[in-house]
Design an enzyme around this catalytic site. Sequence first.
Site, PDB file in Angstrom:
ATOM      1  N   GLU A  46      -8.735  -9.186 114.749  1.00 55.06           N
ATOM      2  CA  GLU A  46      -8.828  -9.125 113.292  1.00 55.06           C
ATOM      3  C   GLU A  46      -9.618 -10.289 112.703  1.00 55.06           C
ATOM      4  O   GLU A  46     -10.285 -10.129 111.676  1.00 55.06           O
ATOM      5  CB  GLU A  46      -7.413  -9.113 112.681  1.00 55.06           C
ATOM      6  CG  GLU A  46      -6.569  -7.906 113.047  1.00 55.06           C
ATOM      7  CD  GLU A  46      -6.971  -6.652 112.291  1.00 55.06           C
ATOM      8  OE1 GLU A  46      -7.450  -6.773 111.146  1.00 55.06           O
ATOM      9  OE2 GLU A  46      -6.817  -5.556 112.863  1.00 55.06           O
ATOM     10  N   ASP A  64     -14.272  -0.996 104.523  1.00 54.18           N
ATOM     11  CA  ASP A  64     -13.662   0.161 105.176  1.00 54.18           C
ATOM     12  C   ASP A  64     -13.010   1.127 104.188  1.00 54.18           C
ATOM     13  O   ASP A  64     -12.270   2.030 104.586  1.00 54.18           O
ATOM     14  CB  ASP A  64     -12.632  -0.291 106.209  1.00 54.18           C
ATOM     15  CG  ASP A  64     -11.465  -1.073 105.604  1.00 54.18           C
ATOM     16  OD1 ASP A  64     -11.507  -1.375 104.396  1.00 54.18           O
ATOM     17  OD2 ASP A  64     -10.520  -1.397 106.347  1.00 54.18           O
ATOM     18  N   THR A  69      -8.838  -6.775 102.368  1.00 56.40           N
ATOM     19  CA  THR A  69      -8.023  -6.953 103.570  1.00 56.40           C
ATOM     20  C   THR A  69      -7.674  -8.430 103.634  1.00 56.40           C
ATOM     21  O   THR A  69      -8.557  -9.282 103.490  1.00 56.40           O
ATOM     22  CB  THR A  69      -8.794  -6.535 104.838  1.00 56.40           C
ATOM     23  OG1 THR A  69      -9.051  -5.133 104.784  1.00 56.40           O
ATOM     24  CG2 THR A  69      -7.991  -6.854 106.088  1.00 56.40           C
TER      25      THR A  69
END
Length: 262
Positions: A46, A64, A69
């Site tokens: 990640e 995405d 995020t």
Amino acid sequence: MAAPATVAAAGAAHAAPTAAVVQAKAVGLDDPHKKDIAMQLVSSAENSSLDWKSQYKYIEDIGDGRGYTAGIIGFCSGTGDMLDLVEHYTDLKPGNVLAKYLPALRKVNGTESHAGLGSAFEKDWATAAKDGVFQQAQNDERDRVYFNPAVSQAKSDGLRALGQFAYYDAIVMHGPGTSSTSFGGIRKTAMKKAKTPAQGGDEATYLKAFLDARRAAMKTEEAHSDTSRVDTEQLVFLNAKNFDLNPPLKWKVYGDSYSINS
């Protein structure tokens, strides 16, 4: 026929140390040391770093379609878990620096929009990340939504630490839903191909089926189409038959090499 008591007792005395050693090695992913290994493995994929504790402050839009995020597990503004996190943080600490963004987070939930958030939100996220209460809130939500359900399901399926991690990494990326590309759907697809150990199946065969289903799900999304976290990480451990996820561990993600030696 039952052995005489004296013989049985002697046999037990000799067997006990061996059983204890086996049990010590075969700890689950919820063992504190194994859990830290799991956090490092996820962080390598990640955040390109094993230092997962430095990721409380992480925040960006990775394109995405899930908005921002952020944090140690990739909480997303578009999927609801970031909203849940900030609500939990506000329950623990009313009036915190992120509480004022709750109306905006509720509006953008389900979209990739940054409306009402933007650079000010990014700055305040970094500020909140220095707060131990916010760090605890991230830990709490990681465990509630992702880690605990994944490990519990894996244990029910008869999987050891590697399988527990495979479930955890999948639920982190794909979410805990039941659609074909969510964790529940991936598991269902795998179970059509192979029995779980709890059903009497072979652990390696089932895990291979699960990782194959996971790879297929990843390829449906451009942002997750690089499957190296399966191919050059989890499959490496599986091919080595390291079902207990014991160090030393060596793997690659996105071409970068990592290792955990102890």
